[in-house]
Design a protein around this motif. Structure first.
Motif, PDB file in Angstrom:
ATOM      1  N   TYR A 116      -4.670  -2.822  -6.182  1.00  0.00           N
ATOM      2  CA  TYR A 116      -3.346  -2.255  -5.922  1.00  0.00           C
ATOM      3  C   TYR A 116      -2.374  -3.344  -5.481  1.00  0.00           C
ATOM      4  CZ  TYR A 116      -5.772   2.157  -6.042  1.00  0.00           C
ATOM      5  OH  TYR A 116      -6.519   3.228  -6.460  1.00  0.00           O
TER       6      TYR A 116
ATOM      7  N   ALA B 117       1.996   1.833  -3.445  1.00  0.00           N
ATOM      8  CA  ALA B 117       0.934   2.438  -4.257  1.00  0.00           C
ATOM      9  C   ALA B 117       0.847   3.943  -4.000  1.00  0.00           C
ATOM     10  CB  ALA B 117      -0.416   1.782  -3.941  1.00  0.00           C
ATOM     11  N   VAL B 118       1.138   4.362  -2.768  1.00  0.00           N
ATOM     12  CA  VAL B 118       1.044   5.784  -2.422  1.00  0.00           C
ATOM     13  C   VAL B 118       2.300   6.539  -2.866  1.00  0.00           C
ATOM     14  CG1 VAL B 118       0.946   7.391  -0.478  1.00  0.00           C
ATOM     15  CG2 VAL B 118      -0.531   5.388  -0.504  1.00  0.00           C
ATOM     16  N   TYR B 119       3.475   5.947  -2.641  1.00  0.00           N
ATOM     17  CA  TYR B 119       4.735   6.659  -2.877  1.00  0.00           C
ATOM     18  C   TYR B 119       5.378   6.339  -4.210  1.00  0.00           C
ATOM     19  CZ  TYR B 119       4.541   7.994   2.007  1.00  0.00           C
ATOM     20  OH  TYR B 119       4.162   8.518   3.205  1.00  0.00           O
ATOM     21  N   LYS B 120       4.720   5.517  -5.018  1.00  0.00           N
ATOM     22  CA  LYS B 120       5.298   5.157  -6.316  1.00  0.00           C
ATOM     23  C   LYS B 120       5.492   6.415  -7.142  1.00  0.00           C
ATOM     24  CE  LYS B 120       4.130   2.752 -10.556  1.00  0.00           C
ATOM     25  NZ  LYS B 120       3.080   2.228 -11.389  1.00  0.00           N
TER      26      LYS B 120
ATOM     27  N   ARG C  23      -4.532   6.886  -7.239  1.00  0.00           N
ATOM     28  CA  ARG C  23      -4.531   6.826  -5.772  1.00  0.00           C
ATOM     29  C   ARG C  23      -5.863   7.282  -5.193  1.00  0.00           C
ATOM     30  NH1 ARG C  23       1.418   9.660  -5.384  1.00  0.00           N
ATOM     31  NH2 ARG C  23       2.289   8.281  -6.932  1.00  0.00           N
TER      32      ARG C  23
ATOM     33  N   LYS D 222       5.487   8.772 -10.134  1.00  0.00           N
ATOM     34  CA  LYS D 222       4.658   8.861 -11.325  1.00  0.00           C
ATOM     35  C   LYS D 222       5.554   8.822 -12.545  1.00  0.00           C
ATOM     36  CE  LYS D 222       1.082  11.620  -9.129  1.00  0.00           C
ATOM     37  NZ  LYS D 222       0.468  12.941  -9.033  1.00  0.00           N
TER      38      LYS D 222
ATOM     39  N   LEU E 159      -8.024   4.484  -4.181  1.00  0.00           N
ATOM     40  CA  LEU E 159      -7.635   3.877  -2.907  1.00  0.00           C
ATOM     41  C   LEU E 159      -8.220   4.683  -1.745  1.00  0.00           C
ATOM     42  CD1 LEU E 159      -5.838   1.681  -1.570  1.00  0.00           C
ATOM     43  CD2 LEU E 159      -3.975   3.325  -1.607  1.00  0.00           C
TER      44      LEU E 159
ATOM     45  N   ILE F  79       0.852  -1.192   0.000  1.00  0.00           N
ATOM     46  CA  ILE F  79       0.000   0.000   0.000  1.00  0.00           C
ATOM     47  C   ILE F  79       0.893   1.250   0.000  1.00  0.00           C
ATOM     48  CG2 ILE F  79      -1.696   1.325   1.332  1.00  0.00           C
ATOM     49  CD1 ILE F  79      -2.874  -1.370   2.233  1.00  0.00           C
TER      50      ILE F  79
END
Lengths: 180, 184
Positions: B153, A157-160, B110, A162, B113, A154
């Protein structure tokens, strides 16, 4: 290309957060929500690792996040069981007392005898006996890395990063023309 | 030139193996949650097995009986909210390969999510702060929403992670793919 930073310290920090949340009286109730505290440790491991990444270093990958979450879970399980034993030995089973107070509000909605059964079960969870500690440790060593892994993914997914946001390489410097 | 094998189209390509492993693990996890009350109602020795399952899940759920869905007169191994999360996660995982390729590595926005997790967080916070008591329906709905969003995700990130990590390791001989007829 610069190498990636070590994952050990970020995973350790995430594991410590995980262990403190799991062992702290009353605060550990947050783990009742699908191990939210454990997943937070995995998430924070990715956060701390991302802070160590320089712009020139390879970006955060899903493999990094998976490993960070698993290692944070392993650290969290080991440190957590130590803190759990220390807490029970010093302040006792505070969390069970708080939970029982909450449950007494629902006593009229439960079948008779249920509250006594729950109280008995909670007293067993606060037991400092060797079997109880071993059982808790083996349960934690399975669950904490698993939920730490989920928290790490998770976090990815947040810090990936861009696509297209990496800093561009500087343009090549042409050597000065040598006139003939 | 040695013959090449298109690994991604193999019936047991790495993404499919990872997906199958995750699905098998989820089946066991959700199955244990549903099986615990059935075993508890069956009497000895199965009630002992049920006790072990309840003890295992006690680590991740408060198991408060008024907040659990009951089967055969006994509560499920986790509360209604957790059961909704795991059930919706299982459903999302089942639907995933029908909607996206297992080789896809890109993640949804995001915002999706957040849209899945925020309602559940608000529902929990309102209940804890005493602003609005959470009902069984709100727990089931918000839990299902959060659980359904997560696989979109976790699956691409997890499959991509295993591919990346496995690609960095030397292949053990027992994991080599069977040779085709042109390899004879």
């Amino acid at each position: 290309m610069p190498e990636k930073p070590s994952k050990l310290m970020p995973a350790l920090y995430g594991g410590i957060v995980m262990a403190v949340i799991s062992a702290a009286p009353v605060v550990n109730i947050v783990n009742c929500f699908c191990c939210a505290g454990v997943m937070l440790g995995g998430f924070l491991a990715v956060f701390f690792y991302k802070k160590d990444l320089t712009p020139q270093a390879p970006p955060l990958t899903n493999g990094d996040a998976l490993l960070l979450g698993v290692f944070a879970g392993l650290f969290g399980a080991v440190i957590g069981i130590i803190l759990h034993i220390l807490m029970l030995a010093t302040v006792g089973n505070v969390t069970s007392g708080v939970m029982m107070e909450i449950l007494r509000n629902f006593e009229d909605k439960m079948p008779p005898g249920t509250l006594d059964q729950i109280e008995q079960s909670m007293e067993q969870s606060g037991n400092l006996g060797m079997m109880s500690i071993i059982t808790t440790f083996f349960t934690s060593i399975i669950i904490d890395p698993l939920f730490g892994l989920l928290g790490g993914l998770i976090g990815y997914a947040v810090y990936k990063q861009k696509p297209g946001t990496r800093p561009l390489a500087p343009p090549p410097v042409n050597p000065p023309a040598t006139g003939i | 030139m040695p013959p090449t094998v298109d690994i991604s189209s193999s019936p047991w390509s790495r993404p499919r193996r990872v997906y199958a492993s995750i699905l098998a693990g989820l089946t066991i996890w959700c199955g244990a949650i549903l099986l615990a009350p059935v075993l508890a109602s069956s009497g000895a020795p199965w009630s002992g097995v049920a006790e072990g399952i309840y003890h295992f899940f006690h680590r991740i759920c408060h198991q408060l009986e008024p907040r659990c869905v009951h089967i055969a007169g006994h509560p499920m191994a986790v509360c209604a909210r957790c059961a909704a999360i795991y059930g919706a996660f299982f459903l999302g995982t089942l639907l995933y390969p029908l909607i996206r390729s297992l080789n896809a590595v890109d993640l949804p926005p995001r915002l999706l999510l957040l849209a899945g997790i925020v309602p559940m967080t608000v529902d929990v916070a309102c209940g804890v702060l005493g602003l609005h008591p959470a009902s069984l329906m709100s727990r089931l709905v918000t839990g299902s929403l959060a659980g359904f969003v997560l696989p979109w995700y976790i699956l691409p990130a997890g499959i991509g992670a295993v591919r990346q990590l496995a690609g960095a390791l030397p292949h053990p001989i027992f994991l080599s793919y069977p040779k085709g007829p042109s390899d004879a």
